[in-house]
Design a protein around this motif. Structure first.
Motif, mmCIF file in Angstrom:
data_model
loop_
_atom_site.group_PDB
_atom_site.id
_atom_site.type_symbol
_atom_site.label_atom_id
_atom_site.label_comp_id
_atom_site.label_asym_id
_atom_site.label_seq_id
_atom_site.Cartn_x
_atom_site.Cartn_y
_atom_site.Cartn_z
ATOM 1 N N PHE A 35 2.144 84.552 27.421
ATOM 2 C CA PHE A 35 2.925 84.450 28.740
ATOM 3 C C PHE A 35 2.684 85.732 29.555
ATOM 4 C CE2 PHE A 35 4.610 81.654 25.275
ATOM 5 C CZ PHE A 35 5.004 80.677 26.131
ATOM 6 N N VAL B 294 3.563 88.010 33.128
ATOM 7 C CA VAL B 294 4.305 88.033 34.511
ATOM 8 C C VAL B 294 3.694 89.115 35.282
ATOM 9 C CG1 VAL B 294 6.586 88.898 35.104
ATOM 10 C CG2 VAL B 294 6.654 87.258 33.297
ATOM 11 N N VAL C 267 10.560 85.945 27.006
ATOM 12 C CA VAL C 267 10.187 84.531 27.361
ATOM 13 C C VAL C 267 11.079 83.701 25.989
ATOM 14 C CG1 VAL C 267 8.039 84.136 25.613
ATOM 15 C CG2 VAL C 267 8.527 82.537 27.511
ATOM 16 N N ARG D 206 11.716 79.396 29.718
ATOM 17 C CA ARG D 206 11.901 80.109 30.846
ATOM 18 C C ARG D 206 11.851 81.544 30.564
ATOM 19 N NH1 ARG D 206 16.858 78.857 34.443
ATOM 20 N NH2 ARG D 206 15.486 79.348 36.170
ATOM 21 N N TYR D 207 11.812 82.428 31.652
ATOM 22 C CA TYR D 207 11.730 83.915 31.216
ATOM 23 C C TYR D 207 13.354 84.413 31.779
ATOM 24 C CZ TYR D 207 6.769 83.533 31.910
ATOM 25 O OH TYR D 207 5.230 83.291 31.622
ATOM 26 N N ASP E 114 11.651 80.840 36.275
ATOM 27 C CA ASP E 114 10.640 80.025 36.177
ATOM 28 C C ASP E 114 9.288 80.472 36.237
ATOM 29 O OD1 ASP E 114 12.159 77.864 35.264
ATOM 30 O OD2 ASP E 114 12.450 77.313 37.241
ATOM 31 N N ASP E 115 8.170 79.789 35.584
ATOM 32 C CA ASP E 115 6.903 80.379 35.593
ATOM 33 C C ASP E 115 6.258 79.297 36.479
ATOM 34 O OD1 ASP E 115 3.974 80.513 35.180
ATOM 35 O OD2 ASP E 115 4.365 81.503 33.324
ATOM 36 N N HIS F 3 3.296 78.766 37.394
ATOM 37 C CA HIS F 3 1.825 78.400 37.134
ATOM 38 C C HIS F 3 1.775 77.667 35.835
ATOM 39 C CE1 HIS F 3 0.091 80.810 40.309
ATOM 40 N NE2 HIS F 3 1.040 81.857 39.800
ATOM 41 N N ALA F 4 3.325 77.290 35.158
ATOM 42 C CA ALA F 4 3.409 76.377 34.176
ATOM 43 C C ALA F 4 2.804 75.086 34.213
ATOM 44 C CB ALA F 4 4.881 76.024 33.710
ATOM 45 N N SER G 81 10.451 75.568 33.000
ATOM 46 C CA SER G 81 9.046 75.429 33.028
ATOM 47 C C SER G 81 8.747 74.371 31.815
ATOM 48 C CB SER G 81 8.402 76.684 33.118
ATOM 49 O OG SER G 81 8.947 77.457 34.102
#
Length: 91
Positions: free
Chosen positions: A15, A17, A28, A65-66, A75-76, A78-79, A87
């Motif tokens: 994961f 960021v 995460v 989620r982060y 959220d991500d 690019h999930a 996500s």
């Protein structure tokens, strides 16, 4: 962003960021750690991005989620998808 390294039974998921994200502390949080804040903190890479790698069983679906300092959830983008609240990751 998600980076993957699959093998027969598991997939290593990193994961990530981006370095330009304003939050200082990020973890995460998701189905894979019972939504426990701080269980998987992201650490700074040499390029300034923050990341953590988890090994998860293959062919599973996880919501995540982060969580940043100050109870800031995000959220991500690019999930693998989004379920309306979180996500989504497919291993």
């Amino acid at each position: 962003m998600l980076e993957r390294s699959p093998n027969k039974k598991h997939t290593k998921i990193t994961f990530v960021v981006a370095a330009d994200h304003p939050a200082q502390q990020i973890s995460v949080v998701g189905d894979f750690n019972n939504w426990q804040p701080g269980a998987h903190p992201l650490v700074v890479r040499t390029d300034g991005a923050r990341a953590v790698t988890l090994t998860l069983p293959r062919e599973q679906r996880y919501s995540f989620r982060y969580l940043a300092h100050g109870d800031n959830w995000f959220d991500d983008d690019h999930a693998d998808g989004h379920d309306g609240h979180n996500s989504v990751l497919h291993t």
